[in-house]
Design a protein around this motif. Structure first.
Motif, PDB file in Angstrom:
ATOM      1  N   GLY A 305       1.059  -1.268  -0.239  1.00  0.00           N
ATOM      2  CA  GLY A 305       0.283  -0.156  -0.131  1.00  0.00           C
ATOM      3  C   GLY A 305       0.724   0.907  -0.268  1.00  0.00           C
ATOM      4  N   ILE A 309       0.650   4.694  -2.747  1.00  0.00           N
ATOM      5  CA  ILE A 309       1.243   5.644  -2.839  1.00  0.00           C
ATOM      6  C   ILE A 309       1.983   6.854  -2.733  1.00  0.00           C
ATOM      7  N   THR A 312       1.842   6.957  -6.578  1.00  0.00           N
ATOM      8  CA  THR A 312       1.114   7.452  -7.447  1.00  0.00           C
ATOM      9  C   THR A 312       1.267   9.106  -6.538  1.00  0.00           C
ATOM     10  N   ASP A 313       1.932   9.917  -6.258  1.00  0.00           N
ATOM     11  CA  ASP A 313       2.873  11.538  -5.459  1.00  0.00           C
ATOM     12  C   ASP A 313       3.339  11.303  -6.731  1.00  0.00           C
ATOM     13  N   GLU A 316       1.442  11.628 -10.224  1.00  0.00           N
ATOM     14  CA  GLU A 316       0.446  12.620 -10.234  1.00  0.00           C
ATOM     15  C   GLU A 316       1.484  14.215 -10.235  1.00  0.00           C
ATOM     16  N   GLU A 317       2.211  14.119  -9.934  1.00  0.00           N
ATOM     17  CA  GLU A 317       3.716  15.170  -9.952  1.00  0.00           C
ATOM     18  C   GLU A 317       4.261  15.837 -11.397  1.00  0.00           C
ATOM     19  N   ASP A 321      -1.751   9.871 -15.443  1.00  0.00           N
ATOM     20  CA  ASP A 321      -2.974   9.890 -14.703  1.00  0.00           C
ATOM     21  C   ASP A 321      -3.588   8.839 -14.048  1.00  0.00           C
ATOM     22  N   ILE A 322      -3.112   9.052 -12.626  1.00  0.00           N
ATOM     23  CA  ILE A 322      -3.443   7.493 -11.630  1.00  0.00           C
ATOM     24  C   ILE A 322      -5.336   7.490 -11.699  1.00  0.00           C
ATOM     25  N   VAL A 323      -5.564   7.367 -12.862  1.00  0.00           N
ATOM     26  CA  VAL A 323      -7.459   7.064 -13.144  1.00  0.00           C
ATOM     27  C   VAL A 323      -7.981   5.993 -12.588  1.00  0.00           C
ATOM     28  N   GLY A 324      -9.136   7.372 -12.418  1.00  0.00           N
ATOM     29  CA  GLY A 324      -9.919   6.431 -11.207  1.00  0.00           C
ATOM     30  C   GLY A 324     -10.905   5.074 -11.654  1.00  0.00           C
ATOM     31  N   VAL A 342      -7.439  -3.852  -2.111  1.00  0.00           N
ATOM     32  CA  VAL A 342      -8.131  -2.336  -1.835  1.00  0.00           C
ATOM     33  C   VAL A 342      -8.226  -1.832  -3.703  1.00  0.00           C
ATOM     34  N   GLN A 344      -9.156   0.126  -6.249  1.00  0.00           N
ATOM     35  CA  GLN A 344      -8.895   0.831  -6.556  1.00  0.00           C
ATOM     36  C   GLN A 344      -7.574   1.545  -7.538  1.00  0.00           C
ATOM     37  N   ASN A 345      -7.226   2.791  -7.956  1.00  0.00           N
ATOM     38  CA  ASN A 345      -5.944   3.170  -8.113  1.00  0.00           C
ATOM     39  C   ASN A 345      -5.330   3.700  -7.735  1.00  0.00           C
ATOM     40  N   PRO A 346      -4.004   3.410  -6.818  1.00  0.00           N
ATOM     41  CA  PRO A 346      -3.526   1.888  -6.585  1.00  0.00           C
ATOM     42  C   PRO A 346      -3.972   0.957  -6.559  1.00  0.00           C
ATOM     43  N   ASP A 348      -3.660  -2.480  -4.737  1.00  0.00           N
ATOM     44  CA  ASP A 348      -3.281  -2.869  -3.679  1.00  0.00           C
ATOM     45  C   ASP A 348      -4.583  -4.625  -3.573  1.00  0.00           C
TER      46      ASP A 348
END
Lengths: 443, 443
Positions: A305, A309, A312-313, A316-317, A321-324, A342, A344-346, A348
């Motif tokens: 997890g 994260i 993802t950070d 995004e920077e 696009d960590i697309v939904g 989990v 989602q994107n990411p 997990d």
């Protein structure tokens, strides 16, 4: 045919200044040519005429009966003009001058003399004051260290150490290189000659460049513009700060030039600019293995997890696009995966996931068709990672990048196998994502 | 005495849910405690009562006659309250709940029940949903992977993978760690409890933190303010971007909070903030080994001109002064060094330098007294680097940082020996200089 082809694909090599002393460069280079598995003729040249490393030694170049394509010169600077004269008469195609003692210490005249003699005879010169070259497709390591592993990256470097470091990392990672060429004082063969050659070289997929200055800005610009149509180019060029520029001056007497101008040239021609040696390697690896994705929508699949994260950070920077996930994709994944995952994107998969679950997840996402690239983070010793990626690659052309960490011996093994299989692996999620950003922004 | 002392320095450990199956966590943890060389009593607990890894097994905690300091719990979530009750009755000091299935999947009630029972009996709880802890001074690896090497860094991590990665890098590099503690859901023991413990722990020199959120901002601030008087703290905290924050939410249900606020807290309390996992490791390494230099004047001594330039750029960008050499120093160096050396800062000893020449150069600079710190770049296989640095360290307390690259097997060997000897080594000059910048800006 590019004139450098006869050099890199030489069928015979002489080492002038070959030595019996294993600590001397003239010994190390000869040994690397032999141990590297060069299939052509090898002529050690040494006035004492002794046998070196089991090879018959000649006292001069002229004494050799057969043709010589390339001469590697390791004798003191003052003898180099004489050797070049002889080499010219033997009609060698290329000379690699390892020896220092030329323009880098103010001996411009001696260097000009060498250039003049070489030009008279049509000999191309690499160096002087350089670490030679290594061309793995021809098993010709006229350089050091001995690196044998063939791979997609051609390294052109004005620093022996930076080039050798890239070579060694690529060998350790089982990626390999197509070539390493040290530029040295660039008295004849320059970065642009080499870029031109490697742009056409079928064994090279990406050109990786360390330079402290360019010989001729206009020629550089024209050359890379043409080369970029064929292959990606990554460059590390220091001398950004005032004191860095001054250090460039005393190292290779290059003019670093205004960094803003070089940066603009990179942007205009689509050269990827690395900020440090690590990036130079990472970006070369990504561009050597993968094509640009069709879009910027990334799915992160992870067993960690935290690493999800972090990725993802970084994404995004960097404009990824960590697309939904769509409702449909969410539903399919939820049905397929155990309840602790989990969705989602990411995505997990949690700590106890087998490698197989990555495959299942990516296949479901592929079926939906709305993801452009995949980052798989293996954050534990998870065996079978390589098999899974191999399977997935047979089903999609979309880029798959791997980050493997916290996995000890299994990580090392899987990492090497993934590289052999053409998938770039990075030691941290940040490095993987930054490489993906570069892939995305490449022309 | 900090109450966690009884946990980390436990004299007896029970593993509830110990398993004969080598793939199960309940087996791996027991094996790591045994193989890690734990000197106290070890009690595997398993209802089947079989022998595991040669150790006698007990069916319940109550069955054990002797005292138990720490209980590691690896049974499914629903059984944890029962085990905690038993542990409380046995008067254990600490419980490490590895099992997941609590607040991280919405089972808040079950977690609260565990906390309530533990509190009634005065049991401190690490976890649940975590990777346990490893405290090398007590040879107690109640976690995975098995990392034995003792060193200066205490890793506190809300991600098992990030923590394990740091542990493994530190072991590979022969630096070692003092501890690794996985925070998990932080139902009781939090980052602040641990920071407090490690601030006083004589085996820890630097605290290395990966957190996704803090439990209580005020308490965090107070704790680190106090801890920082004793030891440096480095932190990696993701959740900077909007999507990163959302990912934090689904991973550990932490509130990432506004990144600007956390950043301000770091600046105010003197916590070093890392931007990625690599920096977290590099900065911990530098701060674990070295003291802050008296000033920002750095002398770079290098065998690679290119790497010297790269280091200069990075230093200048980071506020380090690549100070010009005084006439006196220039003169002394010129007299002492061979003519091919470039006597400037960076001081380029050129490619064929022996390690001894670094020593000579640094000694001359030390005699002049105007340099605050040294960066030695070994850009080739140069044997003897470690001996040279060892000698120099006996003569000066000024920080010496090493970058070693392009050196193959010799680099690996020398790197490990340098680490054993307390000198931080970095794979690239950029990483070395960035770590120096952090050292310089540390309080």
């Amino acid at each position: 045919m590019n004139p450098l082809d006869a050099v890199f694909n030489a069928k015979s090599v002489a080492v002038v200044g070959a030595s019996q002393n294993p600590e001397k460069t003239g010994h190390i280079i000869l040994r690397n040519i032999i141990d590297g598995g060069f299939g052509g003729e090898i002529y050690p040249i040494n006035p004492k005429g002794e046998e070196i490393l089991g090879a018959r030694c000649y006292s001069t170049l002229s004494e050799v009966d057969g043709e010589i394509d390339v001469v590697v010169i390791v004798v003191p600077a003052k003898f180099v003009p004489g050797v070049m004269e002889e080499a010219g008469k033997k009609r060698v195609k290329g000379a690699v001058v390892i020896s220092g003692g030329f323009s880098e210490i103010g001996n411009e005249e001696l260097q000009e003399e060498v250039v003049r003699i070489a030009a008279e005879h049509g000999v191309r010169v690499i160096g002087p004051n350089c670490q030679g070259f290594n061309y793995t497709p021809n098993h010709l390591c006229a350089s050091w260290p001995l690196v044998r592993k063939q791979g997609p990256i051609a390294v052109i470097s004005q620093s022996g150490t930076v080039g050798a470091t890239l070579e060694m990392w690529a060998e350790d990672d089982e990626i390999g290189i197509s070539s390493f060429v040290a530029l040295g004082n660039k008295c004849d063969v320059s970065e642009t000659d080499l870029i031109e050659f490697f742009a056409e070289d079928p064994n090279t997929k990406v050109i990786s460049l360390y330079i402290e200055g360019v010989k001729d800005g206009r020629v550089f610009m024209d050359t890379v513009t043409r080369a970029r149509r064929k292959k990606p180019i990554v460059v590390l060029k220091p001398g950004k700060t005032h004191k860095g520029m001054r250090a460039v001056q005393s190292h290779t007497h290059s003019i670093a030039g205004k960094d803003e101008i070089f940066d603009a040239v990179c942007k205009q021609t689509g050269i990827v600019r690395a900020n440090d040696i690590t990036e130079l390697y990472d970006y070369s690896k990504a561009l050597g293995f993968l094509k640009k994705p069709a879009g910027n929508r990334l799915l992160i699949v992870t067993s960690s997890g935290g690493c999800g994260i972090i990725a993802t950070d970084t994404a995004e920077e960097g404009g990824i696009d960590i697309v939904g996930l769509s409702d449909g994709l969410k539903k399919s994944l939820t049905e397929a995966l155990p309840s602790q995952c989990v969705v989602q994107n990411p995505l997990d998969l949690t700590g106890d996931t087998p490698a197989e679950r990555y495959k299942e997840s990516v296949e479901i996402a592929l079926a939906e068709g709305k993801i452009d690239a995949f980052l798989l983070i293996f954050g534990d010793p998870i065996p079978g990672a390589c098999e899974v990626v191999k399977d997935l690659k047979s089903r999609t052309k979309k880029p798959i990048v791997v980050s493997y960490l916290g996995g000890g011996e299994i990580e090392r093994e899987e990492g090497k196998r993934l590289h052999q299989n053409g998938t770039p692996v990075f030691q941290t999620p940040e490095r993987a994502v930054r490489a993906l950003c570069v892939l995305l922004s490449s022309l």
